[in-house]
Design an enzyme around this catalytic site. Structure first.
Site, mmCIF file in Angstrom:
data_model
loop_
_atom_site.group_PDB
_atom_site.id
_atom_site.type_symbol
_atom_site.label_atom_id
_atom_site.label_comp_id
_atom_site.label_asym_id
_atom_site.label_seq_id
_atom_site.Cartn_x
_atom_site.Cartn_y
_atom_site.Cartn_z
ATOM 1 C CD GLU A 46 -3.043 -0.780 0.036
ATOM 2 O OE1 GLU A 46 -3.407 0.393 -0.191
ATOM 3 O OE2 GLU A 46 -3.441 -1.745 -0.625
ATOM 4 C CB SER A 73 -58.173 -31.196 -1.187
ATOM 5 O OG SER A 73 -59.219 -31.175 -2.136
#
Length: 665
Positions: free
Chosen positions: A115, A382
């Protein structure tokens, strides 16, 4: 005339010439560089004034730096399964704040190598690194290297928005200078490591270490340190729990960078690479149970106020059952869905006390987050009949009571059977097993539609049930979860069931905020009636419409199919588990002849077979000997039952409901 006189005369005639004036010396010309310096000084003054104006202009709009340094975030919610496996995390997860001096040297070294290698040498802005990045990008013809320092990233992450504007860039530089003046280099690096995003909802290196490696950041290895550093550039892409191969490739890049920067020797990097397999990764991120997780997240506010605390929610989900449910549902649709014009399905499995063990709300969560197990309401057909027959039992009938299956007319509505024929005199148990519609309607009229509605609500259905004649055939809309939980009442012998998903909720410190207590509303159906309905549904599985669901152990259940084959259901249970299946289409298109006794019953059987693997077969819990009752015989009415005055007031809407009522099995 003498010569002298002549000279004198000439002298008089010619005036004497004036002496020449001496030429003035030329002024020396100033050197060009002095002029350039003077104008340069003027330009510098104006530049300083311009810079000062810019600093003043943008500096007055800087955020409150003191407040921004204090961590602000959304509290995290971690949802875990019954075995402790993590299902999902929402919000922002932070770990314990760490200092650079407390970390293994490899961790800050890995971050700096990838970095900001000159972090300890610059003043917040790395002019040399910026120039190098510009040259690299020009040569590459694209932006392949950034020039931001860690200090600038801290300024951006803490104080500013991600927008790309000149204003934000200028403010970033100003804040970087302020950070360098306010804090030491170690403090800035610590601030960066504690606030950077590492993917999977983890903010800060300690949270990431616990998330990915199940250990604090102070104990990570060199390889793990390199992996964490590699996440900073693209956390989602290099997440080791989601993309293990990419994560390992990126880690190798970081290790090489550490060697190039002088933080590691090549032999040390090679050793770290060889040891990568000896470090245990935290549990793999689950992608199953997403419908269930969404449902649970919506339930949390009913039990606790999240506030600003991180919380951990322990649920009832069984990961094994969940995987089986998802796999078998997907396989069933892949095999027969297109041919039978079925595009969606849902499955729910609950224990006999209502604990949800598996939930699949649709074919593919990525394509549709709509939860068909909870949010959808469809006609059960049903599958509603057990409530009708329970009403009949509570009104004095028995499973052996006899009715005549024949032509029937109620207020102009003439129900028919799915088979298209009538079977004459049958018992209630035969009528339920064969899903005879005319008998269900007669039982509803005998018991009273109000009683049927009361029973359905007592067992947990929240639908707006209308007292129409077609109510007996499931002409209402229910959710799969509610219907499945209602069947659990029959399975457990008559005890009320509230479906639930949350066992405990605790904060990050382990303090319990909620723990489920109690077992529902208590007894709501007599043991005798629960046993009778269970026996009747067992016959439906052994030699009725639910034969395709038959298991190699005692089971009971009921099929359901709505008008024009739009919805197909099978709900059933064993001594250990209750499960419900729905199949159909979101746009309510009819399927190609799919009934509850076909694809849903087959999926139910496949799932339940896997779910009970290794478990001993046991008799159904609610089965018990019921006192024998003499059968009640009802002969076929020669005309429709005479409705009471209230039923004569049936409005047009009720008539329409009856005309389009369910008549399938």
């Amino acid at each position: 005339m003498s010569q002298s006189s002549k000279r004198n005369g000439d002298d008089k005639a010619k005036p004497k010439s004036q002496p020449k004036k001496a030429r003035e010396p030329a002024k020396p010309r100033r050197p060009w560089f002095l002029a350039l310096g003077r104008w340069g000084a003027v330009a510098a003054v104006w530049l300083l004034l311009a810079v000062g104006a810019i600093v003043l202009w943008y500096g007055t709009d800087l955020p409150d730096v003191e407040a921004a340094v204090a961590a602000t975030r959304r509290p995290s919610v971690t949802v875990v399964a019954s075995d402790g496996a993590e299902l999902a995390t929402t919000g922002d997860l932070y770990g314990v704040p760490v200092q650079v001096k407390d970390l293994p040297p490899a961790l800050p070294a890995a971050v700096l190598s990838i970095e900001d290698r000159r972090f300890y040498d610059h003043f917040g802005l790395d002019l040399l690194g910026l120039a190098r990045a510009v040259i690299t990008n020009v040569r590459a013809g694209a932006i392949v290297q950034g020039g931001s320092t860690i200090t600038q990233q801290v300024a951006k992450n803490l104080f500013l928005t991600p927008e790309r504007t000149y204003k934000r860039k200028i403010q970033e530089l100003l804040l970087s200078l302020w950070l360098e003046r306010k804090f030491t280099k170690d403090q800035i690096l610590s601030l960066y490591l504690n606030r950077a995003y590492f993917g999977a909802g983890a903010y800060g290196v300690d949270a990431a270490s616990r998330k990915y490696f199940d250990k604090p950041a102070t104990r990570v290895s060199t390889y793990q340190a390199a992996m964490l550093a590699g996440l900073l550039r693209a956390p989602s892409r290099y997440n080791p729990r989601a993309n293990a191969d990419l994560a390992h490739t990126r880690t190798q890049v970081v290790l090489n960078s550490m060697v190039d920067a002088g933080f590691l020797s090549q032999s040390e990097a090679d050793a770290a690479q060889r040891l990568k397999g000896s470090y245990r990764m935290a549990g793999t991120l689950r992608h199953d149970g997403r419908y269930f997780v969404d449902w649970v997240l919506g339930l949390i506010p009913e039990f606790v106020n999240e506030g600003d605390r991180d919380i951990i929610v322990t649920t009832t989900l069984d990961p094994y059952l969940q995987r089986m449910a998802e796999q078998h549902l997907a396989a069933a649709l892949a095999k027969s869905g297109e041919a039978r014009r079925v595009s969606q399905a849902a499955l729910v499995a609950v224990s006999l006390d209502g604990a949800v063990r598996a939930m699949v709300g649709g074919r593919d969560y990525q394509d549709s987050q709509f939860n068909r197990a909870v949010q959808a309401r469809r006609q059960p057909g049903s599958a509603f009949k057990p409530f009708v027959y329970l009403a009949g039992l509570e009104s004095g009938l028995s499973p052996d009571s006899r009715f005549v299956d024949g032509p029937l007319s109620i207020g102009g509505w003439r129900p028919s059977n799915f088979t298209g024929r009538f079977e004459g005199e049958v018992t209630l148990r035969q009528a339920l097993a064969r899903s005879i519609n005319t008998v269900a309607v007669q039982v509803s009229e005998h018991a009273g539609r109000g009683r049927v509605i009361d029973i359905a609500k007592r067992l947990g259905l929240t639908a707006d049930l209308r007292p129409t004649a077609s109510l007996a055939l499931g002409a209402t809309e229910v959710s799969l979860l509610e219907l499945t939980a209602a069947y659990a009442v029959f399975a457990n012998g008559g005890l009320g069931v509230w479906p639930y998903a949350i066992e405990t909720i605790q904060d990050a410190g382990g303090r319990v905020l909620y723990r489920r207590r109690g077992s529902g509303p208590g007894r709501i159906v007599s043991p005798q009636h629960a046993s009778s309905i269970t026996r009747m549904m067992a016959e439906a599985v052994t030699h009725g419409t639910g034969r395709a669901a038959r298991l190699s152990r005692p089971s009971a259940g009921k099929t359901g199919t709505s008008q024009s084959f739009r919805d197909a259901w099978f709900i059933g249970f064993t001594a250990d588990l209750v499960a419900g299946v729905w199949m159909g289409n979101d746009d309510d298109r009819p399927t190609k002849g799919v009934t509850g006794g076909t694809l849903p019953a087959e999926l139910w059987r496949t799932f339940m077979t896997e779910a009970h693997a290794g478990l001993p077969a046991r008799p159904l819990r609610s089965i018990e000997t019921a006192p024998s009752q003499p059968p009640t015989v009802m002969t076929q009415p020669k005309q429709a039952p005479t409705p009471d005055p209230a039923r004569r007031e049936r409005d047009l809407l009720d008539l329409i409901r009856d005309i389009f009522a369910t008549e399938e099995s």
